[in-house]
Design a protein around this motif. Structure first.
Motif, mmCIF file in Angstrom:
data_model
loop_
_atom_site.group_PDB
_atom_site.id
_atom_site.type_symbol
_atom_site.label_atom_id
_atom_site.label_comp_id
_atom_site.label_asym_id
_atom_site.label_seq_id
_atom_site.Cartn_x
_atom_site.Cartn_y
_atom_site.Cartn_z
ATOM 1 N N HIS A 174 -25.881 54.291 -124.751
ATOM 2 C CA HIS A 174 -25.171 53.053 -125.053
ATOM 3 C C HIS A 174 -23.907 52.988 -124.191
ATOM 4 O O HIS A 174 -22.788 52.997 -124.694
ATOM 5 N N ALA A 175 -24.129 52.938 -122.889
ATOM 6 C CA ALA A 175 -23.033 53.003 -121.924
ATOM 7 C C ALA A 175 -22.499 51.618 -121.596
ATOM 8 O O ALA A 175 -23.218 50.616 -121.677
ATOM 9 N N HIS A 176 -21.245 51.597 -121.226
ATOM 10 C CA HIS A 176 -20.619 50.367 -120.756
ATOM 11 C C HIS A 176 -19.599 50.718 -119.687
ATOM 12 O O HIS A 176 -19.252 51.884 -119.491
ATOM 13 N N GLN A 177 -19.135 49.716 -118.974
ATOM 14 C CA GLN A 177 -18.017 49.864 -118.049
ATOM 15 C C GLN A 177 -17.032 48.739 -118.332
ATOM 16 O O GLN A 177 -17.412 47.691 -118.876
ATOM 17 N N GLU A 178 -15.785 48.947 -117.987
ATOM 18 C CA GLU A 178 -14.777 47.915 -118.216
ATOM 19 C C GLU A 178 -14.563 47.081 -116.961
ATOM 20 O O GLU A 178 -14.684 47.575 -115.835
ATOM 21 N N VAL A 179 -14.274 45.818 -117.178
ATOM 22 C CA VAL A 179 -13.930 44.877 -116.114
ATOM 23 C C VAL A 179 -12.599 44.239 -116.473
ATOM 24 O O VAL A 179 -12.367 43.892 -117.644
ATOM 25 N N SER A 180 -11.729 44.118 -115.486
ATOM 26 C CA SER A 180 -10.450 43.455 -115.714
ATOM 27 C C SER A 180 -10.336 42.214 -114.842
ATOM 28 O O SER A 180 -10.827 42.184 -113.708
ATOM 29 N N LEU A 181 -9.722 41.190 -115.399
ATOM 30 C CA LEU A 181 -9.346 39.998 -114.648
ATOM 31 C C LEU A 181 -7.848 39.797 -114.867
ATOM 32 O O LEU A 181 -7.393 39.685 -116.007
ATOM 33 N N VAL A 182 -7.098 39.797 -113.785
ATOM 34 C CA VAL A 182 -5.641 39.652 -113.853
ATOM 35 C C VAL A 182 -5.229 38.465 -112.986
ATOM 36 O O VAL A 182 -5.690 38.354 -111.840
ATOM 37 N N TYR A 183 -4.408 37.611 -113.532
ATOM 38 C CA TYR A 183 -3.832 36.564 -112.687
ATOM 39 C C TYR A 183 -2.330 36.505 -112.877
ATOM 40 O O TYR A 183 -1.787 36.922 -113.908
ATOM 41 N N GLY A 184 -1.656 36.056 -111.834
ATOM 42 C CA GLY A 184 -0.204 35.941 -111.854
ATOM 43 C C GLY A 184 0.246 34.831 -110.919
ATOM 44 O O GLY A 184 -0.492 34.404 -110.025
ATOM 45 N N GLN A 185 1.466 34.386 -111.114
ATOM 46 C CA GLN A 185 1.995 33.231 -110.393
ATOM 47 C C GLN A 185 3.178 33.630 -109.528
ATOM 48 O O GLN A 185 4.059 34.382 -109.957
ATOM 49 N N ARG A 186 3.200 33.107 -108.303
ATOM 50 C CA ARG A 186 4.430 33.213 -107.512
ATOM 51 C C ARG A 186 5.494 32.362 -108.197
ATOM 52 O O ARG A 186 5.215 31.210 -108.590
ATOM 53 N N PRO A 187 6.694 32.906 -108.381
ATOM 54 C CA PRO A 187 7.710 32.119 -109.076
ATOM 55 C C PRO A 187 7.889 30.730 -108.452
ATOM 56 O O PRO A 187 7.973 30.613 -107.232
ATOM 57 N N PRO A 188 7.889 29.694 -109.281
ATOM 58 C CA PRO A 188 8.097 28.348 -108.743
ATOM 59 C C PRO A 188 9.453 28.228 -108.050
ATOM 60 O O PRO A 188 10.386 28.981 -108.345
ATOM 61 N N ALA A 189 9.539 27.311 -107.095
ATOM 62 C CA ALA A 189 10.793 27.091 -106.367
ATOM 63 C C ALA A 189 11.861 26.593 -107.331
ATOM 64 O O ALA A 189 11.592 25.819 -108.266
ATOM 65 N N GLN A 190 13.079 27.053 -107.124
ATOM 66 C CA GLN A 190 14.185 26.619 -107.971
ATOM 67 C C GLN A 190 14.567 25.183 -107.640
ATOM 68 O O GLN A 190 14.600 24.794 -106.471
ATOM 69 N N ALA A 191 14.845 24.402 -108.669
ATOM 70 C CA ALA A 191 15.214 22.991 -108.454
ATOM 71 C C ALA A 191 16.591 22.921 -107.822
ATOM 72 O O ALA A 191 17.449 23.770 -108.040
#
Length: 326
Positions: A309-326
């Protein structure tokens, strides 16, 4: 999809005449380096930046990559990404595009976007959407795009491909527009079980330990599934989110969606295991081809064992470049 904290139930003109014959000769040499593949132990490998990537680029491994794409679609309920990129992304980069299948699907879904897929091997199809192009490029080198170019950078299965992840993530950050997103999907190379069926000393446990050691010796980590979130955060991305799933290896679970995923994943492993280890075991560990084939035979027998009963893990990571300052 099961959370890992939850136990699973049972341009066509390549030359410029202004530079004369020398550039034409250089271009011819470069094209030759890209297209003259290397053949080892019955498998085909890239020639451009030879040896920098361990995986074959032949049809057998292309099938494995496409199966994993299908598994990802099942995990994400048909979505191509989870990052909140909006409905109208303009410029999109798919790093390590492989067969190009994700980039093709994304370009079809977003016809207003300009999509670029890059890889060391020119193995992508020629019949593609008009808003998509493929280029040969090494993502571990300095990126040559203009800064702040892309709305979205997609990365999948670059485990064992990058020796300097901080540099890679810095390049991604610099080449995203302020407010743009990176998303990375990686899978573990270590099969596990919740019920002890992958016991100490089992061939699956050996596979995991040997694979991690291979990555360490090769200088390109195979632990990316566990390292990408911190790497993205450390690079300066904000609003970082990680999703993790357990993918069964085989159709042993009661959950029907997971059962389907597991059946595809077993095929994925059967299709992939030789390409995943052959180059590294022979060139890094010094195994003979015969030793590798004995090892693979044990793995194939285990993949058929319904009691595992084997499994493997998968990761999904997302991130944002900081928005420009007003």
């Amino acid at each position: 999809m099961a959370d890992p904290e939850t136990q699973l139930t049972i341009d066509t003109d390549e030359t410029d005449s202004a530079f004369g014959d020398e550039t034409a000769s250089d271009t011819t040499s470069l094209k030759s380096a890209i297209l003259n593949y290397k053949y080892r132990n019955g498998r085909r490998y890239h020639a451009y930046k030879e040896g920098s990537y361990w995986g074959p680029n032949d049809e057998a491994q292309a099938d494995q990559l496409d199966i994993f794409h299908h598994i990802n679609l099942l995990i994400l309920d048909g979505e191509l990404n989870l990052a909140p990129i909006g409905k109208n992304p303009q410029r999109v980069l798919d790093v390590g595009t492989g067969t190009g299948i994700w980039a093709i699907d994304f370009a079809d879904k977003h016809p207003s976007a300009e999509v670029l897929g890059t890889d060391l091997s020119p193995t992508q199809p020629s019949m593609i959407p008009p808003n998509l192009k493929f280029e040969i490029d090494d993502c571990t080198e300095t990126w040559l795009y203009k800064p702040s170019t892309f709305d979205f950078i997609h990365v999948r299965s670059l485990y064992g491909c990058v020796s300097d992840w901080p540099k890679f993530y810095k390049e991604a950050l610099d080449h995203l527009k302020p407010g743009g997103w990176i998303e990375q999907v990686e899978m573990s190379v270590v099969p596990k079980s919740d019920d002890g069926t992958v016991a100490p000393g089992h061939i699956f446990e050996q596979w995991g330990q040997i694979s991690l050691e291979l990555g360490d010796r090769f200088g390109k980590s195979l632990r990316t599934v566990d390292e990408s979130k911190k790497g993205i955060e450390d690079a300066g991305f904000v609003n970082v989110v990680e999703h993790r799933w357990k993918l069964p290896i085989g159709g042993w679970t009661k959950d029907q969606k997971l059962k389907e995923v597991g059946l595809y994943n077993r095929i994925h492993w059967e299709q992939g295991i030789e390409g995943w280890c052959l180059y590294l075991l022979t060139h890094v560990m010094g195994w003979s081809v015969e030793e590798v084939q004995v090892y693979l035979a044990k793995m194939r027998e285990a993949l058929k064992d319904r009691g595992l009963h084997a499994h493997q893990e998968v990761s999904l990571v997302y991130g944002q470049r900081p928005p420009a300052q007003a």
